[in-house]
Structures are given as structure tokens and as C-alpha cells.
Design an enzyme around this catalytic site. Structure first.
Site, PDB file in Angstrom:
ATOM      1  N   MET A  50      10.385  24.638   0.981  1.00 35.77           N
ATOM      2  CA  MET A  50       9.650  23.721   0.111  1.00 35.77           C
ATOM      3  C   MET A  50      10.596  22.849  -0.713  1.00 35.77           C
ATOM      4  O   MET A  50      10.375  21.641  -0.845  1.00 35.77           O
ATOM      5  CB  MET A  50       8.722  24.505  -0.819  1.00 35.77           C
ATOM      6  CG  MET A  50       7.797  23.598  -1.613  1.00 35.77           C
ATOM      7  SD  MET A  50       6.718  24.485  -2.733  1.00 35.77           S
ATOM      8  CE  MET A  50       5.621  25.322  -1.601  1.00 35.77           C
ATOM      9  N   ARG A  83     -10.741   0.084  14.681  1.00 35.23           N
ATOM     10  CA  ARG A  83     -10.526   0.901  13.484  1.00 35.23           C
ATOM     11  C   ARG A  83     -11.501   0.429  12.416  1.00 35.23           C
ATOM     12  O   ARG A  83     -12.471   1.115  12.122  1.00 35.23           O
ATOM     13  CB  ARG A  83      -9.063   0.765  13.046  1.00 35.23           C
ATOM     14  CG  ARG A  83      -8.644   1.762  12.010  1.00 35.23           C
ATOM     15  CD  ARG A  83      -7.165   1.720  11.721  1.00 35.23           C
ATOM     16  NE  ARG A  83      -6.748   0.504  11.011  1.00 35.23           N
ATOM     17  CZ  ARG A  83      -5.515   0.317  10.547  1.00 35.23           C
ATOM     18  NH1 ARG A  83      -4.580   1.239  10.727  1.00 35.23           N
ATOM     19  NH2 ARG A  83      -5.190  -0.790   9.894  1.00 35.23           N
ATOM     20  N   TYR A 126      14.553  31.040   6.046  1.00 30.40           N
ATOM     21  CA  TYR A 126      13.344  31.834   6.273  1.00 30.40           C
ATOM     22  C   TYR A 126      13.145  32.165   7.748  1.00 30.40           C
ATOM     23  O   TYR A 126      13.422  31.337   8.617  1.00 30.40           O
ATOM     24  CB  TYR A 126      12.121  31.064   5.790  1.00 30.40           C
ATOM     25  CG  TYR A 126      11.966  31.050   4.280  1.00 30.40           C
ATOM     26  CD1 TYR A 126      12.027  32.223   3.535  1.00 30.40           C
ATOM     27  CD2 TYR A 126      11.728  29.853   3.608  1.00 30.40           C
ATOM     28  CE1 TYR A 126      11.865  32.199   2.151  1.00 30.40           C
ATOM     29  CE2 TYR A 126      11.557  29.816   2.235  1.00 30.40           C
ATOM     30  CZ  TYR A 126      11.629  31.001   1.505  1.00 30.40           C
ATOM     31  OH  TYR A 126      11.459  30.973   0.157  1.00 30.40           O
ATOM     32  N   LYS A 185       0.844  -1.213   0.000  1.00 31.46           N
ATOM     33  CA  LYS A 185       0.000   0.000   0.000  1.00 31.46           C
ATOM     34  C   LYS A 185       0.874   1.257   0.000  1.00 31.46           C
ATOM     35  O   LYS A 185       2.060   1.190   0.325  1.00 31.46           O
ATOM     36  CB  LYS A 185      -0.904  -0.013   1.228  1.00 31.46           C
ATOM     37  CG  LYS A 185      -0.178   0.036   2.570  1.00 31.46           C
ATOM     38  CD  LYS A 185      -1.128  -0.274   3.726  1.00 31.46           C
ATOM     39  CE  LYS A 185      -0.408  -0.238   5.071  1.00 31.46           C
ATOM     40  NZ  LYS A 185      -1.191  -0.885   6.127  1.00 31.46           N
TER      41      LYS A 185
HETATM   42  C1  PLP Z   1      -0.470  -1.896   6.875  1.00 33.38           C
HETATM   43  C2  PLP Z   1      -1.039  -3.172   7.354  1.00 33.38           C
HETATM   44  C3  PLP Z   1      -0.218  -4.299   7.575  1.00 33.38           C
HETATM   45  C4  PLP Z   1       1.292  -4.239   7.505  1.00 33.38           C
HETATM   46  O1  PLP Z   1       1.816  -3.854   8.757  1.00 33.38           O
HETATM   47  P1  PLP Z   1       3.393  -3.778   9.000  1.00 33.38           P
HETATM   48  O2  PLP Z   1       3.519  -3.335  10.416  1.00 33.38           O
HETATM   49  O3  PLP Z   1       3.920  -2.761   8.046  1.00 33.38           O
HETATM   50  O4  PLP Z   1       3.952  -5.128   8.742  1.00 33.38           O
HETATM   51  C5  PLP Z   1      -0.829  -5.494   7.882  1.00 33.38           C
HETATM   52  N1  PLP Z   1      -2.188  -5.581   7.998  1.00 33.38           N
HETATM   53  C6  PLP Z   1      -2.990  -4.511   7.841  1.00 33.38           C
HETATM   54  C7  PLP Z   1      -4.454  -4.673   8.021  1.00 33.38           C
HETATM   55  C8  PLP Z   1      -2.456  -3.270   7.527  1.00 33.38           C
HETATM   56  O5  PLP Z   1      -3.252  -2.212   7.387  1.00 33.38           O
END
Ligand code: PLP
Length: 369
Positions: free
Chosen positions: A313, A136, A264, A38
Site C-alpha cells: 500500500m 458511449r 508480502y 478533467k
Molecule cells: C477526454 C476527452 C478528450 C481529450 O482526449 P485526449 O486524447 O486526452 O486529447 C476530448 N474529448 C472528449 C469528449 C473527452 O472525453
């Protein structure tokens, strides 16, 4: 390695292979391995990384959103892809690209049933996520009767797996909480099987879960950060190798007299005579303003050089007083030889955030295939 001439994110695919083999060595040979790619494979490049992982033989790939999965399919990735948080408005895209959605509530289950019917699907593979304490996403245990009622006699869906996610797998002080999550997940699985008369495969472990709770690997594990070279703990970091290294060069060196300012808002005032270097990357590249004003440092010819003043930036300035360096020299922001986990910790964040935030202005360069 060719000389660095601009800001680049080097991707070491041999390191990825090493990390995959190391993580695999921690689990049973028959346990399936899902690689999480992801957010552009944690900020690196999802297509390059997924192609390598497919070659290495991962069983599953996961993305967060449907568009991320579509990009992988368009690049020719054939491995099953789990979409962790597909939005119902994208379910048709999910189906068209042979992506497998995570369904996590009665609302999204109904929506997916509707779409799979419209799209005339039979036994479309889905994965059900259960909430065991992270609060979540996820069905609750009480939803099992509802799920059973919805999927009974429906031919559109096939529930391939059920899964859950640990809230504090890297935190040994929360071991009891994690063990309770694992227990509730097992209880949910039993109830699920007795009510639906099916036995989908199960998974709950992320990277730190693989290290700390290998007894709960069930039929699959899901790893992200470990593949990219970080293990949330010094002893695992030592076994893993960073895949991404953010490199840049020195654009200009300045001699700063006492009481002169840099950057800045004149945020840095020289206490004495200083030598500073200006680097061609800034907050638009993913180095947030919190890294400035002496909080974090980068590596110049193997010496730590603090980022001084406000992050701009497109540029940052560093203090290279006493460091032997010249214009054009290479600088390592994080990665090999300069852990992203430590760089992130200097501003109280985690490797996940700095890695996934490197913007697409930074060229990705594969160094070792
Ligand atoms: C992002 C995610 C993972 C991966 O977790 P890591 O700590 O990066 O290994 C696994 N399961 C779910 C549901 C996630 O959202």
C-alpha cells in the site's frame, strides 16, 4: 532544482506551455482551443494547470463532472468551461457556477430545460454531443427532429456548439472508421442547421485527432493528453514534454542472500545475492499491483531498476543490484527521462491511466512556472 526528500509529483508549467504551443502550431490560428482538465488535469492539479492555461489564452476548458468545474470557478477561473458528462442531479450547480453542459440524450435535454426554467435562465449556453460510432454518449442523427421540437420557441437555451468524439483517432489502421465518423458528423451538422436554422460551432478532434485528421478541426479542437506531454505515438512524444514527473527517494537498502524473499507473500525469491531498495510509495499512491513482480521499472541514477515482489500500500521494493546508489538518492518513477507512456505500456495500460491515478497523498510541487 532542490533535492527531493519525499515522494512528490513535480509539475513543469514551462513544459505545459511548450506542449500548448506545439499543439497550436498543428492547427489553423483561428481555430479555437479547448483544454481538457478533467480528473485533476490528468492527475496533476486542475487549478494550477487551468490557471496557466488561462494565461496562455485557451478558448475553452473542459471537465468531466460539475464538481470539477465548480472547483475551477471557486479558484477564479473565468474561461468558459464545458462539462462533458454533468449529471442531471447537478444541473443547478452547473448553472450557479456558469458551467456549460454537454447534453447528449433526449432525457438529459428535458432535464436541463426543466432546471434552466426553474432557475429562470435565458439563452443558457449548452453543447450538444452526437454519437458517430464510439457508442458511449451522444444523440443519434434521428434525434434531430426531437431536439428541434424541444428547443423551438424555448428561450431558456442557446446551443453554442455541436460535437462528437473519435473512437480510434490514434489508430491508423482505423482510418476509414475515423473518416466515416467525420463524414457522419458533417452530415449531422448540415441536417441540424437546416432543421433548427442555427449554425453552432463544431468540434470532433482530440489530441491524436489533431495529429492525424487536422482537416477535420472545424472551429475548435479538444486536447488533453497532448498538453500533459504524451501523443500516443513515439514521434509525437518526442515533440512534447512531460508536465508531471513522479519522483521519490530510497528509504532503505538491503542486501538479500540467495533464496531469501522480498515483500508480502514472499513473491520475490532472490536467485543470487541481490541489492534491493525500498521506496516510499505504493498502490495507495497510484502504483497498482500490476506494476510489481518485475513487470515495470523505475529510474535510479539513470539506470532501470525493476519493481520486485508485490506492490504494498505504501511502499515498493526495487532491484538495484549493480546500480551505484545509496539511501536518500532520488528515484524517477515516470515523467522526465522516463516516459509515463512506456512505464504504463510495461503493464499493458496507457499513459492516461497511470497519470490520472496518482493519488492526493502525493504532494504536487510546481518546478517551472
Ligand atoms: C477526454 C476527452 C478528450 C481529450 O482526449 P485526449 O486524447 O486526452 O486529447 C476530448 N474529448 C472528449 C469528449 C473527452 O472525453
Amino acid at each position: 532544482m532542490p533535492k527531493v526528500k519525499e515522494t512528490i509529483l513535480e509539475l513543469d508549467l514551462e513544459a505545459l506551455e511548450h506542449n500548448y504551443n506545439y499543439l497550436r502550431s498543428k492547427i489553423h490560428p483561428s481555430t479555437m482551443f479547448l483544454a481538457v482538465v478533467k480528473a485533476f488535469a490528468y492527475g496533476s492539479d486542475s487549478v494550477i494547470i487551468a490557471k496557466k492555461l488561462e494565461k496562455l489564452g485557451v478558448d475553452y476548458i473542459a471537465v468531466a463532472y460539475a464538481h470539477e468545474g465548480r472547483v475551477l470557478r471557486e479558484a477564479g477561473i473565468k474561461t468558459p468551461i464545458l462539462v462533458l458528462h454533468a449529471q442531471p442531479s447537478n444541473y443547478a450547480m452547473v448553472i450557479k457556477n456558469c458551467l456549460e453542459p454537454s447534453l447528449y440524450s433526449p432525457r438529459v435535454l428535458r432535464e436541463f430545460l426543466k432546471t434552466s426554467k426553474t432557475e429562470k435562465q435565458k439563452a443558457y449556453p449548452v453543447h450538444l454531443k452526437f454519437n458517430t460510432g464510439l457508442n458511449r454518449l451522444g444523440f443519434s442523427e434521428n434525434d434531430i427532429d426531437y431536439i428541434a421540437g424541444q428547443v423551438e420557441d424555448r428561450k431558456e437555451l442557446k446551443i453554442k456548439s455541436i460535437f462528437s468524439h473519435l473512437a480510434a483517432s490514434e489508430d491508423k489502421s482505423e482510418e476509414e472508421f475515423s473518416q466515416n465518423q467525420i463524414k457522419s458528423f458533417e452530415k449531422i451538422a448540415e441536417e441540424f442547421t437546416s432543421k433548427l436554422k442555427i449554425r453552432p460551432f463544431m468540434h470532433i478532434l482530440n489530441t491524436s485527432g489533431i495529429f492525424n485528421y487536422p482537416e477535420a478541426q472545424f472551429q475548435m479542437v479538444r486536447s488533453g493528453i497532448g498538453l500533459y506531454g504524451y501523443g500516443n505515438e513515439v514521434r509525437y512524444d518526442a515533440k512534447l514534454r512531460p508536465v508531471a514527473t513522479l519522483k521519490t527517494i530510497i528509504s532503505q537498502i538491503h542486501k538479500i542472500e540467495p533464496n531469501e524473499s522480498v515483500g508480502y507473500n514472499r513473491a520475490f525469491i532472490a536467485g543470487g545475492t541481490k541489492k534491493t531498495a525500498t521506496l516510499p510509495l505504493g498502490h495507495a499512491d497510484g502504483i497498482g499491483r500490476q506494476y510489481g513482480n518485475g513487470k515495470a521499472s523505475v529510474l535510479v541514477n539513470n539506470m532501470e531498476a525493476p519493481i520486485i515482489g508485490n506492490v504494498c500500500m505504501d511502499m515498493i521494493m526495487i532491484d538495484v543490484t549493480g546500480i551505484d546508489c545509496k539511501e536518500g538518492d532520488e528515484v524517477i518513477v515516470f515523467g522526465k527521462g522516463h516516459s509515463a507512456e512506456i512505464f504504463a505500456a510495461q503493464v499493458n495500460t496507457i499513459s492516461y491511466e497511470i497519470l490520472s491515478g496518482i493519488s492526493y497523498r502525493v504532494k504536487r510541487v510546481v518546478t517551472r512556472v
